[in-house]
Design an enzyme around this catalytic site. Structure first.
Site, mmCIF file in Angstrom:
data_model
loop_
_atom_site.group_PDB
_atom_site.id
_atom_site.type_symbol
_atom_site.label_atom_id
_atom_site.label_comp_id
_atom_site.label_asym_id
_atom_site.label_seq_id
_atom_site.Cartn_x
_atom_site.Cartn_y
_atom_site.Cartn_z
ATOM 1 N N SER A 97 0.835 -1.518 0.163
ATOM 2 C CA SER A 97 0.017 -0.098 0.102
ATOM 3 C C SER A 97 0.792 1.127 -0.052
ATOM 4 C CB SER A 97 -1.046 -0.254 1.163
ATOM 5 O OG SER A 97 -1.753 1.286 1.367
ATOM 6 N N TYR A 123 -2.277 -0.265 10.600
ATOM 7 C CA TYR A 123 -2.480 -0.726 9.180
ATOM 8 C C TYR A 123 -1.104 -0.107 8.401
ATOM 9 C CZ TYR A 123 -3.789 -0.556 4.159
ATOM 10 O OH TYR A 123 -3.769 -1.042 2.884
#
Length: 700
Positions: free
Chosen positions: A577, A590
């Protein structure tokens, strides 16, 4: 005598109501599809059907006789109208005047295009004369196990007479071609009462004056052979009796899972191979039989069999009574090398001055006592079909060796068909393989938007793909969609929780049995969470790390074990990501887990380089469409963080990007394909950002 229940009869499937009103070509198609629907009649691509039809000549307007016959390379079970070649019968008859004898067989194939009716582009096969010169309107040429078992027996002529009397005749072995067509014509003219003929070491011809009668006759003749074998083999030892006890089903698959990647690595030097495992009852009875090795060494009989399987298989040294897989793995390399040397010697013994060059000398079929049969080919469908053909050969050996003595095709005859210049020309006409042909991929998080888009991209380039996901319902739906578009052979699923070590290990074993190994690993399983750090629970923190860091570690670790065993390189791609490079508010768990994931990829790139294992990262950002992680709380949380609503979030992300464009699952899939393909063969330890431009995520 069947690939289904031994001794079971064929059912006459002809539907008079459905056939009513069909034209002669349509009846031929209907008959062909019915015959090809049962592997006891003929296997994939095997056999031919034909009809002689009176039609209007588009050039002269006159009514002429036209031969409709299965075209080159077709399959009667799946053929459609455009799969038939059409030829003028008067021109085919005229070819007899040009025939110069058996030494000039091949030149006759070059004349067939001159006989084409109505500019049909479908190429006629070498079997065309066999149909043309039988003086009946409808002809079936099938390869039924029960008939080939007769044809491959030492006393096949006597058995044919015993079973069928004068109704079905017999002809000695002759390679398919013009001469055999003339033989069939002569036989029919000299035996007008005959309804068919058994061709030694080859198959069955039957004929009739209408389509329904021809189909019914073919079914009846095969059923008579099945019934005769059922009676004659009752109470007799099959394959010399049982030498080995088959392992339990779970143990068989466990052994295959360990053997298949090792074999795959050894046979994939020229091109990546895909495997298939078969432990059906027919196969197990053979590999457990006392006579298995002796029969296997004799080679197959029917040309259609050995063209798919090579003349003989490799018998793996394994004792199911004292299973020692490690010892078997040690013995595999010299066994594979020995097979190659034997095959090269066979080539040297039999080659002619104009023979094509030696082809891949590796075995296609591997027989494992007590376990089953493994086949390898350049794609999954061919590996599966090769196994089906050898199962047909097993059925033939079963029947012939029980009632008589099984006889394989003479070595020189086998070679002359395997390296026939016409067969070579057919191989040369095959389309160029796709960029990922022979590659096997696993995509974790495969049921989601990015996962399924990635799978579709890899499938479009010829890869076999295993979808792995924890969501069984979504997994089944995604697999059905992809199989519908790309075929069932190339799509498999495994339910996998990437945080469960045992589940990950079991998944790779399943992949090995289904396809033979692994080449491409796309780690894409994921979750997303959003919370200020003071509201981030330990459970939430650990869950992010478990899935996005530990899960990626487990999937990569088990992949490395298989990739190193295969020793043919590989590509591991992490779908990370933008957040792994650029901090994001209210997402510490995250972002940290994604950063860990990226650094793990760098470490693995270092470790895998010596084995040709490349490890790279694709960093998406804001892929909303089709993504499961955006369907729950994460969407609400991110919308709240950026002070917008669900509808405005995608537009916000688009405007935030430098290029002002939305990022779609297909964009991530394209970057993933790049890292999976040879186009990136010089790249490892790299990152591609697919985020429409984010300066904070620049990697330099």
């Amino acid at each position: 005598m069947s690939t289904q229940e031994a001794g079971s009869r064929l059912t006459n499937l002809w539907d008079k109501a459905r056939a009513a009103g069909m034209s002669e070509p349509e009846l031929l198609l209907y008959r062909s599809n019915l015959l090809g629907s049962d592997k006891r009649v003929t296997n994939y691509g095997g056999g031919n059907t034909s009809a002689k039809v009176m039609q209007k000549d588009p050039l002269t307007g006159e009514t002429v006789e036209v031969l409709w016959v299965k075209g080159s390379g077709g399959d009667v079970g799946t053929i459609r109208m455009d799969g038939f070649a059409t030829l003028y019968m008067d021109k085919l008859r005229a070819l007899k005047g040009l025939y110069r004898g058996v030494d000039f067989e091949d030149e006759m194939v070059g004349y067939l295009p001159h006989c084409t009716f109505n500019l049909n582009a479908r190429a006629a096969s070498i079997d065309t004369p066999l149909h043309a010169y039988v003086p009946k309107k409808h002809v079936d040429h099938m390869h039924p196990d029960a008939i080939i078992a007769i044809a491959a027996s030492a006393n096949s002529k006597a058995l044919t007479q015993q079973i069928f009397g004068g109704e079905i005749g017999w002809l000695p072995w002759k390679r398919p071609g013009f001469e055999l067509g003339l033989w069939l014509e002569t036989f029919c003219l000299e035996n007008p009462q005959a309804k068919g003929v058994v061709l030694e070491s080859h198959g069955l011809f039957t004929w009739a004056d209408d389509a329904e009668s021809c189909y019914g006759l073919t079914v009846d003749v095969i059923n008579r052979a099945i019934a005769w074998f059922e009676t004659e083999t009752a109470g007799k030892a099959i394959f010399g009796g049982e030498r080995h006890k088959a392992l339990a089903a779970r143990e068989r698959r466990a052994v295959a899972a360990r053997l298949m990647p090792a074999i795959r690595g050894m046979v994939s030097e020229e091109a990546h191979m895909v495997g298939h495992f078969d432990d059906s009852d027919a196969v197990l009875q053979f590999v457990c039989g006392k006579d298995m090795e002796a029969l296997a060494a004799l080679g197959t009989s029917c040309p259609d069999h050995f063209l798919r399987t090579k003349i003989r298989p490799l018998v793996v040294d394994f004792d199911p009574a004292k299973p020692d897989v490690a010892a078997t793995l040690e013995s595999l390399k010299p066994a594979v090398e020995g097979y190659r040397k034997d095959y090269a010697a066979y080539y040297d013994r039999c080659k002619h001055a104009d023979s094509p060059a030696l082809r891949d000398p590796n075995a296609i079929v591997y027989l494992v006592p007590g376990v089953g049969m493994i086949t390898f080919a350049k794609d999954k469908a061919t590996a599966r079909i090769s196994g089906e053909f050898y199962t047909n050969a097993i059925n033939v050996m079963r029947g012939a060796s029980t009632v008589s003595t099984y006889v394989g095709l003479p070595e020189q005859e086998a070679f002359d068909i395997e390296y026939w210049l016409l067969e070579e020309a057919k191989l040369q006409r095959m389309p160029k393989p796709k960029s990922l042909a022979g590659r096997i991929a696993v995509v974790t998080g495969g049921a989601g938007g990015i996962g399924s888009a990635t799978a579709a991209r890899l499938l479009s380039e010829g890869a076999c793909v295993v979808l792995a996901d924890i969501d069984e319902t979504a997994l089944a739906s995604a697999a059905d969609n992809l199989a519908g578009r790309h075929g069932k052979d190339v799509v498999r699923t495994v339910q996998m929780n990437v945080t469960d070590e045992a589940a990950v290990i079991a998944a790779y074993a399943e992949i090995a049995v289904e396809f033979g190994g692994i080449d491409i690993v796309v780690s894409n399983a994921g979750i997303a969470s959003s919370a200020p750090v003071e509201e981030t629970s330990l459970e939430l923190w650990n869950r992010n790390l478990a899935i996005l860091s530990t899960g990626y570690f487990l999937v990569a670790r088990e992949a490395f074990k298989v990739l190193r065993q295969q020793a043919i390189g590989g590509s591991v791609i992490f779908i990370a990501s933008k957040n792994g490079l650029a901090a994001s508010p209210n997402a510490s768990a995250y972002c940290t887990a994604k950063a860990s994931e990226i650094h793990l990829a760098r470490c693995l790139a270092l470790e895998g380089a010596d084995a040709g294992i490349r490890v790279n990262v694709v960093n998406p950002d804001a892929v909303l469409r089709g993504s499961k992680i955006w369907s729950g709380e994460w969407l609400d949380q991110r919308a709240s963080t950026y002070k917008t609503d669900k509808e405005g979030l995608e537009e916000m992300y688009r405007q935030r990007s430098m290029l002002k464009r939305s990022v779609l699952p297909e964009d991530v899939a394209e970057a993933t394909y790049f890292f999976a393909s040879e186009a990136s063969s010089k790249s490892t330890g790299n990152i591609i950002n697919v985020d429409a431009g984010n300066v904070q995520a620049f990697t330099r």
